[in-house]
Design an enzyme around this catalytic site. Structure first.
Site, PDB file in Angstrom:
ATOM      1  N   HIS A 175       0.798  -1.225   0.000  1.00  0.00           N
ATOM      2  CA  HIS A 175       0.000   0.000   0.000  1.00  0.00           C
ATOM      3  C   HIS A 175       0.829   1.272   0.000  1.00  0.00           C
ATOM      4  O   HIS A 175       0.384   2.303  -0.489  1.00  0.00           O
ATOM      5  CB  HIS A 175      -1.050  -0.047   1.106  1.00  0.00           C
ATOM      6  CG  HIS A 175      -2.164  -0.973   0.733  1.00  0.00           C
ATOM      7  ND1 HIS A 175      -2.199  -2.275   1.124  1.00  0.00           N
ATOM      8  CD2 HIS A 175      -3.219  -0.784  -0.102  1.00  0.00           C
ATOM      9  CE1 HIS A 175      -3.258  -2.856   0.575  1.00  0.00           C
ATOM     10  NE2 HIS A 175      -3.889  -1.976  -0.171  1.00  0.00           N
ATOM     11  N   GLU A 409     -11.341 -10.440  -5.621  1.00  0.00           N
ATOM     12  CA  GLU A 409      -9.910 -10.464  -5.311  1.00  0.00           C
ATOM     13  C   GLU A 409      -9.502 -11.713  -4.551  1.00  0.00           C
ATOM     14  O   GLU A 409      -8.356 -11.835  -4.129  1.00  0.00           O
ATOM     15  CB  GLU A 409      -9.494  -9.198  -4.547  1.00  0.00           C
ATOM     16  CG  GLU A 409     -10.313  -8.888  -3.323  1.00  0.00           C
ATOM     17  CD  GLU A 409      -9.920  -7.572  -2.646  1.00  0.00           C
ATOM     18  OE1 GLU A 409      -8.885  -6.988  -2.982  1.00  0.00           O
ATOM     19  OE2 GLU A 409     -10.682  -7.133  -1.767  1.00  0.00           O
ATOM     20  N   ASP A 433      -4.607  -8.249  -4.885  1.00  0.00           N
ATOM     21  CA  ASP A 433      -4.840  -9.395  -4.017  1.00  0.00           C
ATOM     22  C   ASP A 433      -5.116 -10.656  -4.820  1.00  0.00           C
ATOM     23  O   ASP A 433      -4.684 -11.738  -4.442  1.00  0.00           O
ATOM     24  CB  ASP A 433      -6.013  -9.110  -3.074  1.00  0.00           C
ATOM     25  CG  ASP A 433      -5.564  -8.281  -1.892  1.00  0.00           C
ATOM     26  OD1 ASP A 433      -4.518  -8.621  -1.315  1.00  0.00           O
ATOM     27  OD2 ASP A 433      -6.230  -7.289  -1.571  1.00  0.00           O
ATOM     28  N   CYS A 480      -9.475  -2.423 -10.515  1.00  0.00           N
ATOM     29  CA  CYS A 480      -8.903  -1.313  -9.750  1.00  0.00           C
ATOM     30  C   CYS A 480      -7.558  -1.667  -9.150  1.00  0.00           C
ATOM     31  O   CYS A 480      -7.002  -0.899  -8.378  1.00  0.00           O
ATOM     32  CB  CYS A 480      -9.881  -0.827  -8.683  1.00  0.00           C
ATOM     33  SG  CYS A 480     -10.331  -2.098  -7.498  1.00  0.00           S
TER      34      CYS A 480
HETATM   35  C1  PEP Z   1      -6.547  -5.011  -4.983  1.00  0.00           C
HETATM   36  O1  PEP Z   1      -6.409  -5.917  -4.160  1.00  0.00           O
HETATM   37  O2  PEP Z   1      -6.229  -5.114  -6.183  1.00  0.00           O
HETATM   38  C2  PEP Z   1      -7.084  -3.698  -4.563  1.00  0.00           C
HETATM   39  C3  PEP Z   1      -7.346  -2.758  -5.441  1.00  0.00           C
HETATM   40  O3  PEP Z   1      -7.265  -3.477  -3.231  1.00  0.00           O
HETATM   41  P1  PEP Z   1      -6.068  -3.191  -2.213  1.00  0.00           P
HETATM   42  O4  PEP Z   1      -4.834  -2.915  -3.020  1.00  0.00           O
HETATM   43  O5  PEP Z   1      -6.464  -2.008  -1.384  1.00  0.00           O
HETATM   44  O6  PEP Z   1      -5.969  -4.443  -1.420  1.00  0.00           O
HETATM   45 MG    MG Z   2      -7.337  -5.786  -2.257  1.00  0.00          MG
END
Ligand code: PEP
Ligand code: MG
Length: 515
Positions: A175, A409, A433, A480
Site C-alpha cells: 500500500h 480479489e 490481491d 482497480c
Molecule cells: C486489490 O487488491 O487489487 C485492490 C485494489 O485493493 P487493495 O490494493 O487495497 O488491497
Molecule cells: Mg485488495
C-alpha cells in the site's frame, strides 16, 4: 559510488538526500531495558505536561499519572513472568489494562483506555528502538530509506519534501507503493539498504530499478538530464473495448486530495475510494457524522461523476493503531475487509449509514472488499437494508437503491463469480490481491516477486472467468488493481473485455484521457 538493483519499483526518476527511518523496527527485540524505556517516557511526558503553551499539557499530565501508577509496571512484569518478550509483555499489558478501563461505567475513566494504549505504544516503540523517528531534519529533497514502510507511516509525512522511497521489503502493490504512485513519487523496492547513511546523495531510477548511492558529479548530471527528458516524453494512449467504445478511466483515491487530483486529470469518476486510509488519519474510529462529512466532500469533489466508496478494508498491511485487534500469524489471510466488518457490526453499521447518506447527494456506489462467500454479500445486503430502514424511520435523507458491488480479489470469489454476479451490482477486480492469493505469493515479499505476476496464465484464467460471469449476468466489470498501471497490463485487461480501469497515478489518467 555504488549501484544496486531493486526487485520492483514505482516508475519515475528522482535525485535526493537519504533520510533513514526506523532502522530497528520489526526486529521484535528490545534495544533498551524496561527501566530505560520508562525513564525516557517519564521525561518526555514531564516536559510535555509542563508546557504552559500547549493545550494538550493536561492530557500528558494524565498520561504521566498512568505511567507512574505501579499497576502498569506490575502488569508488564506479570506478562514477562509468563515467558513473553519485553515488547509482547507491554502489548499484553496494554490490552489487559485498556480492557479493564473500558468496563468502567464512569465515562471519564473509560476514556483512560485510550491513554493506556497510547503510553504502551510509546513504550514499545522505545523498546524496539523505533521511537524518536521524528521527521525533524527531513531534507527538502528527501529520499526515505527504510527496511519497510507501512501506510500508517505516511500520515505524518511531508510529501512536499519527499522525492522517492527506497525499501528493502515491499512490492509494487504494497500500500505504500500505491500511495507513492498516487503522489507521483518513484519508489525502489527489494533493494539492499545496508551501508546507506542519512545525508548520502541518492539517485533513484524507478524505471530501470537501479539505485545509485553517493554518485559522482558527472553521473548525477547525466541523471538530471535524463529526468528532464523523461518529463517531456509522455504521449497520449487510447483504450478501446473490443466493440470500439472507450474504456472508462477511473481514479483510485485514499484521500480527498487524491480525488481532486484524479478528477483534475480528467478521470471519469473514482473507481476505488479506499476509506481505510481516511481512518488512518485520525486517532479514533470516525463517527457517523465525521464519515458522512468526508464522503459528502468526496461526492461534491467528483462533481456529478460516479464515486465508488469501498467499505473499510482494514487488516493485512493496513492497521489502525487505535483499534486494538488481536495480532494474527497471517494477517493477509485473516480478519480483513468484509470479514472484519461482519464481525464488528456496530462499526460497520456506522460506515454503511454514512455511505447511504452520501448517496443522497450524488452518484455513489458501495463496494465490498475481500468477499469469499455469497453469504457474506447476503449479510452485507441485510445490513444495508437494516440501515436504510433506520434512516427512513429517523427521517434522514439517504439513497434507497444504492448499488452494492464487490471486489473480486479472492480465488473463491472467482470460482463463485456466476452466483455472486446475480447478487452484486458490479464487479471490480482487485488484481493486487487476486494475484497474491491465486499464486500463493505474498504481495509484499520480494523473495517471491517472480511468482507475484498479474500476467501469469493462472491469473489470466481467473480474469477471464470473472469477466465471463459478469457478462452473463449483465453487470459491469472493472479493474482497480495496479495491473492497470502498466501498459501491458492495461492492454491485456482491455482485450479481455473489461468496462473500466481505475488508476492510482493522476499522470497516467491524464495520458489516457488526452484527446
Ligand atoms: C486489490 O487488491 O487489487 C485492490 C485494489 O485493493 P487493495 O490494493 O487495497 O488491497
Ligand atoms: Mg485488495
Amino acid at each position: 559510488m555504488v549501484t544496486r538493483n531493486g526487485i520492483a519499483s514505482v516508475e519515475g526518476l528522482a535525485a535526493g538526500t537519504a533520510f533513514l527511518l526506523r532502522k530497528n523496527k520489526g526486529t521484535g527485540q528490545a534495544v533498551v531495558s524496561l527501566d530505560e524505556a520508562f525513564e525516557a517516557e517519564r521525561e518526555r511526558l514531564e516536559a510535555l505536561s509542563q508546557d504552559g503553551e500547549s493545550e494538550a499539557a493536561g492530557i500528558f499530565a494524565a498520561h504521566l499519572e498512568i505511567l507512574e501508577d505501579p499497576m502498569l509496571r506490575e502488569s508488564i512484569e506479570a506478562h514477562l513472568g509468563d515467558g513473553l518478550s519485553l515488547i509482547e509483555a507491554v502489548e499484553a499489558a496494554s490490552k489487559e489494562l485498556a480492557a479493564m478501563f473500558e468496563e468502567i461505567e464512569d465515562e471519564y475513566l473509560r476514556a483512560r483506555a485510550d491513554d493506556v494504549r497510547d503510553i504502551c505504544r510509546s513504550l514499545s516503540e522505545r523498546l524496539s528502538g523505533s521511537a524518536g523517528d521524528s521527521w525533524q531534519g527531513l531534507p527538502e529533497d528527501a529520499v526515505i530509506v527504510a527496511e519497510e514502510l507501512f501506510p500508517s507511516d505516511t500520515t505524518e509525512m511531508d510529501f512536499g519534501k519527499i522525492r522517492a522511497f527506497v525499501m528493502q521489503r515491499g512490492s509494487v502493490t504494497s500500500h505504500v507503493s500505491i500511495i507513492a504512485r498516487s503522489k507521483g513519487i518513484p519508489a525502489l523496492l527489494g533493494v539492499e539498504i545496508d551501508g546507506i547513511e542519512t545525508g548520502d546523495r541518492l539517485l533513484v531510477d524507478g524505471d530501470a530499478r537501479i539505485l545509485t548511492i553517493r554518485p559522482e558529479e558527472a553521473t548525477e548530471e547525466a541523471f538530471r538530464e535524463k529526468m528532464n527528458h523523461r518529463d517531456a516524453g509522455d504521449t497520449a494512449e487510447v483504450l478501446l473495448k473490443p466493440d470500439g467504445t472507450p474504456v472508462t478511466v477511473f481514479g483510485n483515491a485514499g484521500s480527498l486530495g487524491d480525488i481532486d487530483a484524479a478528477i483534475a486529470a480528467g478521470a471519469d469518476g473514482i473507481g476505488l475510494f479506499r476509506t481505510e486510509f481516511v481512518f488512518m488519519d485520525t486517532d479514533h474510529l470516525p463517527t457517523e457524522e465525521e464519515q458522512f462529512a468526508i464522503y459528502r466532500q468526496a461526492v461534491l469533489r467528483c462533481g456529478g461523476k460516479p464515486l465508488i466508496i469501498r467499505t473499510m478494508d482494514i487488516g493485512g498491511d493496513k492497521i489502525l493503531p487505535y483499534w486494538n485487534l488481536p495480532r494474527e500469524e497471517n494477517p493477509f489471510l485473516g480478519m480483513r475487509g468484509v470479514r472484519l466488518c461482519l464481525t464488528h457490526p456496530d462499526a460497520f453499521r456506522i460506515q454503511v449509514r454514512s455511505i447511504l447518506r452520501a448517496g443522497a447527494l450524488g452518484p455513489v456506489l458501495m463496494m465490498i472488499p475481500m468477499v469469499a462467500k455469497v453469504e457474506e454479500l447476503d449479510q452485507v445486503h441485510a445490513m444495508v437494508l437494516s440501515c436504510s430502514e433506520e434512516l427512513s424511520r429517523e427521517g434522514i435523507p439517504f439513497r434507497e437503491d444504492l448499488p452494492v458491488g464487490i471486489m473480486v480479489e479472492t480465488p473463491a470469489a472467482v470460482l463463485m463469480a456466476p452466483e455472486l454476479a446475480r447478487k452484486a451490482a458490479f464487479f471490480s477486480i482487485g488484481t493486487n490481491d487476486l494475484t497474491q492469493y491465486t499464486m500463493a505469493a505474498d504481495r509484499g515479499n520480494p523473495g517471491v516477486a517472480h511468482l507475484y505476476n498479474p500476467m501469469d496464465p493462472a491469473v489470466e484464467r481467473a480474469l477471464e472467468m470473472t469477466v465471463a460471469a459478469a457478462r452473463e449476468a449483465g453487470i459491469p466489470v472493472g479493474v482497480c488493481g495496479e495491473m492497470a498501471s502498466t501498459f501491458e497490463g492495461r492492454q491485456r485487461l482491455v482485450s479481455l473485455g473489461v468496462d473500466s480501469v481505475s488508476l492510482s497515478s493522476p499522470k497516467q489518467i491524464k495520458k489516457l484521457k488526452q484527446k
